[in-house]
Scaffold this motif. Structure first.
Motif, PDB file in Angstrom:
ATOM      1  N   THR A  28      42.821  29.750  44.654  1.00 11.79           N
ATOM      2  CA  THR A  28      43.668  29.426  45.936  1.00 11.79           C
ATOM      3  C   THR A  28      43.096  28.040  46.410  1.00 11.79           C
ATOM      4  N   GLY A  29      41.604  27.755  46.258  1.00  9.96           N
ATOM      5  CA  GLY A  29      40.949  26.892  47.101  1.00  9.96           C
ATOM      6  C   GLY A  29      40.766  27.369  48.505  1.00  9.96           C
ATOM      7  N   ASP A  30      40.731  28.499  48.600  1.00  3.57           N
ATOM      8  CA  ASP A  30      40.230  29.022  50.010  1.00  3.57           C
ATOM      9  C   ASP A  30      39.085  29.968  49.889  1.00  3.57           C
ATOM     10  N   VAL A  31      37.780  29.174  50.031  1.00  4.35           N
ATOM     11  CA  VAL A  31      36.554  29.601  49.846  1.00  4.35           C
ATOM     12  C   VAL A  31      36.331  30.839  50.801  1.00  4.35           C
ATOM     13  N   ASP A  32      35.534  31.861  50.179  1.00  4.64           N
ATOM     14  CA  ASP A  32      35.204  33.090  50.737  1.00  4.64           C
ATOM     15  C   ASP A  32      33.942  32.908  51.705  1.00  4.64           C
TER      16      ASP A  32
ATOM     17  N   VAL B 125      33.112  41.685  39.456  1.00  7.88           N
ATOM     18  CA  VAL B 125      33.044  42.458  38.504  1.00  7.88           C
ATOM     19  C   VAL B 125      32.700  41.957  37.329  1.00  7.88           C
ATOM     20  N   GLU B 126      31.915  42.774  36.254  1.00  6.30           N
ATOM     21  CA  GLU B 126      31.368  42.432  35.062  1.00  6.30           C
ATOM     22  C   GLU B 126      32.549  41.946  34.234  1.00  6.30           C
ATOM     23  N   LYS B 127      32.314  40.883  33.726  1.00  5.66           N
ATOM     24  CA  LYS B 127      33.283  40.086  32.625  1.00  5.66           C
ATOM     25  C   LYS B 127      34.523  39.683  33.542  1.00  5.66           C
ATOM     26  N   GLY B 128      34.499  39.778  34.845  1.00  4.75           N
ATOM     27  CA  GLY B 128      35.592  39.117  35.762  1.00  4.75           C
ATOM     28  C   GLY B 128      35.403  37.842  35.836  1.00  4.75           C
TER      29      GLY B 128
ATOM     30  N   ARG C  66      44.064  45.366  49.885  1.00  5.03           N
ATOM     31  CA  ARG C  66      45.104  45.176  50.867  1.00  5.03           C
ATOM     32  C   ARG C  66      46.189  46.206  50.723  1.00  5.03           C
ATOM     33  N   PHE C  67      46.651  46.333  49.492  1.00  2.00           N
ATOM     34  CA  PHE C  67      47.819  47.308  49.268  1.00  2.00           C
ATOM     35  C   PHE C  67      47.325  48.604  49.576  1.00  2.00           C
TER      36      PHE C  67
ATOM     37  N   LEU D 114      41.498  36.581  43.412  1.00  2.24           N
ATOM     38  CA  LEU D 114      42.691  36.740  44.443  1.00  2.24           C
ATOM     39  C   LEU D 114      43.172  38.042  44.038  1.00  2.24           C
ATOM     40  N   ILE D 115      43.425  38.609  42.840  1.00  2.20           N
ATOM     41  CA  ILE D 115      43.998  40.134  42.537  1.00  2.20           C
ATOM     42  C   ILE D 115      43.441  41.164  43.247  1.00  2.20           C
TER      43      ILE D 115
END
Length: 216
Positions: free
Chosen positions: A99-103, A133-136, A191-192, A184-185
């Motif tokens: 997104t370009g929105d840095v955490d 996560v690993e491999k994420g 949140r859900f 992002l996912i």
């Protein structure tokens, strides 16, 4: 929206700072093709809006929130930065959705060699580790990279020689600060789940008032 595939490394020409904002002038080439006022360019992973440009540079403003969360506040003339122009519907998605929105900012705490590769270990605030996560995938200064090492408060990524030359991380050293955008996912799933859990609690909640109202 971006892919995390850095198009080029740009150079900071000048930085004008106030207490609440920064104006950055950046030397670039590839990301200026067909550029227009209002276009978005990821600059070290931060989505910035082009407010002025020529065939050799662009200028962008950074607001207070950007300064607070990213390493752009530390930029100075001569610094090298990762650049990527925003994608269109016809752009191949070779990295991941960014997104370009840095955490947050993070610190490089170790760099080790492993064969032809370099492994960069990066420490971030613990509250953001749940999204790693690993491999994420994780975005470091705008570059989409694969997590290959996972610890309680740090993670590691590995760069082959080509990547070391293609992104600024390859020239970083221990102690340097980088920008992090997590997946992002993962944020949406959290949140859900939060709202689903809240609704379930409301439906199942038995209180003293509820019992009295129903004759108990």
């Amino acid at each position: 929206m971006f892919t995390g595939l850095v198009e080029e490394i740009g150079e900071v020409i000048s930085v004008s700072k106030t207490d609440k904002s920064i104006k950055i002038k950046i030397k670039a080439n590839k990301v200026l093709k067909d550029v227009k006022i209002g276009d978005s360019i990821a600059t070290n992973g931060v989505c910035l809006t082009v407010v002025e440009y020529s065939d050799k540079h662009f200028i962008a403003d950074c607001m207070f929130e950007t300064m607070k969360r990213s390493n752009l506040k530390n930029l100075k003339s001569g610094d090298m930065i990762n650049l990527e122009k925003s994608i269109t519907l016809s752009t191949p998605l070779g990295g991941h959705l960014v997104t370009g929105d840095v955490d947050c900012e993070a610190e490089i705490i170790a760099i080790t060699k492993e064969g032809i590769a370099k492994i960069y270990e990066i420490r971030i605030e613990k509250k953001y580790m749940k999204y790693i996560v690993e491999k994420g995938r994780v975005t470091i200064d705008g570059a989409s990279l694969t997590v290959m090492l996972l610890k309680d408060e740090s993670f590691g990524v590995s760069l082959i020689p080509h990547s070391q030359d293609a992104i600024t991380l390859g020239a970083k050293k221990v102690g340097d600060i980088v920008n992090i955008e997590t997946d992002l996912i993962g944020k949406y799933i959290e949140r859900f789940y939060f709202f689903a859990n809240q609704d379930e609690k409301k439906e199942n909640r038995i209180t003293k008032e509820f019992l009295l109202e129903n004759g108990f």
